[in-house]
Design an enzyme around this catalytic site. Sequence first.
Site, PDB file in Angstrom:
ATOM      1  N   ASP A 139       0.773  -1.250   0.000  1.00 35.38           N
ATOM      2  CA  ASP A 139       0.000   0.000   0.000  1.00 35.38           C
ATOM      3  C   ASP A 139       0.808   1.306   0.000  1.00 35.38           C
ATOM      4  O   ASP A 139       1.790   1.425   0.731  1.00 35.38           O
ATOM      5  CB  ASP A 139      -0.856   0.096   1.277  1.00 35.38           C
ATOM      6  CG  ASP A 139      -1.598  -1.154   1.626  1.00 35.38           C
ATOM      7  OD1 ASP A 139      -1.494  -2.140   0.893  1.00 35.38           O
ATOM      8  OD2 ASP A 139      -2.288  -1.145   2.651  1.00 35.38           O
ATOM      9  N   GLU A 182     -10.569  -2.304   4.496  1.00 36.06           N
ATOM     10  CA  GLU A 182      -9.208  -1.807   4.715  1.00 36.06           C
ATOM     11  C   GLU A 182      -9.059  -0.412   4.102  1.00 36.06           C
ATOM     12  O   GLU A 182      -9.849   0.006   3.262  1.00 36.06           O
ATOM     13  CB  GLU A 182      -8.178  -2.757   4.064  1.00 36.06           C
ATOM     14  CG  GLU A 182      -8.224  -4.169   4.626  1.00 36.06           C
ATOM     15  CD  GLU A 182      -7.114  -5.095   4.107  1.00 36.06           C
ATOM     16  OE1 GLU A 182      -6.580  -5.844   4.925  1.00 36.06           O
ATOM     17  OE2 GLU A 182      -6.801  -5.071   2.912  1.00 36.06           O
TER      18      GLU A 182
HETATM   19  C1  FRU Z   1      -3.939  -3.597   2.736  1.00 38.09           C
HETATM   20  C2  FRU Z   1      -3.311  -4.031   4.052  1.00 38.09           C
HETATM   21  C3  FRU Z   1      -3.668  -3.052   5.145  1.00 38.09           C
HETATM   22  C4  FRU Z   1      -2.546  -3.252   6.126  1.00 38.09           C
HETATM   23  C5  FRU Z   1      -1.367  -3.492   5.206  1.00 38.09           C
HETATM   24  C6  FRU Z   1      -0.333  -4.422   5.770  1.00 38.09           C
HETATM   25  O1  FRU Z   1      -3.287  -4.075   1.616  1.00 38.09           O
HETATM   26  O2  FRU Z   1      -3.742  -5.334   4.358  1.00 38.09           O
HETATM   27  O3  FRU Z   1      -4.950  -3.243   5.691  1.00 38.09           O
HETATM   28  O4  FRU Z   1      -2.362  -2.146   6.957  1.00 38.09           O
HETATM   29  O5  FRU Z   1      -1.892  -4.030   4.004  1.00 38.09           O
HETATM   30  O6  FRU Z   1       0.811  -4.439   4.979  1.00 38.09           O
END
Ligand code: FRU
Length: 499
Positions: free
Chosen positions: A24, A206
């Site tokens: 992300d 998320e």
């Molecule tokens: C989304 C996610 C978020 C989390 C991160 C962990 O892709 O699952 O919810 O904070 O990636 O790397």
Amino acid sequence: MSDYYTETYRPQFHFTPEEKWMNDPNGMVYHKGVYHLFYQYYPDDIVWGPMHWGHATSEDLVHWQHKPIALFPDKHGLIFSGSAVVDFNNTSGFGTTDNPPLVAIFTYHLMEGEKAGRTDFQTQGIAYSLDNGATWTKYEENPVIGNPGIKDFRDPKVFWDAENDQWMMSLVAGDHLQLWASEDLKNWSKRSEFGKDKGAHGGVWECPDLFPLKVAGSEEEKWVLLISINPGAPNGGSGTQYFIGDFDGSQFTTEQTEVKWIDWGTDNYAGVTYNVLPKGFYGETYTNDPGQDRIFIGWMSNWTYARDTPTETWRSAMTVPRKLTLRKVGQGYDLFNYPIADLDTIIDAVAPSDIIIEAEKGKDFKFDQLNQAEVKFKTTKGDLSFGFQNDLKETLLLTFDTDENLFSLDRSTSGEVDFQEDFGKGIQKMPVPDLPNGEFEVRILLDASSIEVFLNKGQYVMTAQLFPRENYDTLHVENTSNVSMKLGDFAISPVNRIW
Ligand code: FRU
């Protein structure tokens, strides 16, 4: 040319980390002429691992400089996704009003807690920087929000709510959004919840993002909520839905009943926007100030196969930065996303010409570097297909189907697909019920291992990864209808590399 950034499948005009794993985008904030892009980063391998915040900066959102890792895991846990703000009134007291701190707000993920089968292993922490992001100090009283016993409790996106003089945080809690408020970024109180019975729930919620946007061509303002979900996207795995509604200083509400997606392709996930500062905050000081524009960047992958894609030194890329626009369509509102104007600075625009494709006929367009190019034209609804091909007869196929009112993307024979069982399966479909009846623009960006398709300036968008074993060098356009079709102002233009 140096061999830097020339590995097989390496994108040439999309952001990728120099090496190792990325997911992300995080902490997207603009300060004093600098766009910051932080990202979920594991510096020791090309698969997901203990998360850090990687860091890059840019002055135009097109060219990037890699920076040292900004945030490392500590005793509270790994550093999961989150946001960053310019604390311009120094409400946190970390800086001064003359030198306002950048404050990062992120999720701590405590592996030991997860392994022990507890549910309270995700908490929210903060850190600050007094040198425009170069160095960071964690707040000694972290975490600032403890865990109430919710397993998935993460991805804080903080923004300044100017109307009510408060910091607001959107935070996801499994199957819903929570809104929290603060005066100083350290003490937070929960204000409301949204979404248990709204939108898509095929997977966990998320990476939320809540922000106001003017409705194009009017003075009306609405609030947009982005929520990524995994799994449960329309073409499988990870995807990002959005809600258009209202925010009253504590609660988000919407009358929207249908589920809306920002992108119908398989590879645009966890996208959020740059924080916007009060109007004229930097005065006339910086020519690259985004002003009130909302700029979005997503992670160009999908958790279904993110760990398996056939790259060797690094893994995954970000989408091109896209400007978000809200438009009234029928009775509701659609969120358009379209490349920022500055992207044009790296496109060597070729003079366009009108092309006619006769009924039931096809046409080939040769272009050596089709894998690093922009294809652009105007057309009307019609049964057209576009095959991007190479010498190996690998083909990525885009198709308009007017009977079904669908646009589709088929990558089953586009190149390497068998590194994971779902990658090449199925045809990605996008219903396009509200495309104009007249002419609209089709704009396609290809970059080594990705394609981004924007219909009608971002009303309908598809983003997908692909791994052709050789460059595509032919675009085959096929008209399967019984009337001739026009591709107006057609051009294939090379795009320059950014490294
Ligand atoms: C989304 C996610 C978020 C989390 C991160 C962990 O892709 O699952 O919810 O904070 O990636 O790397």
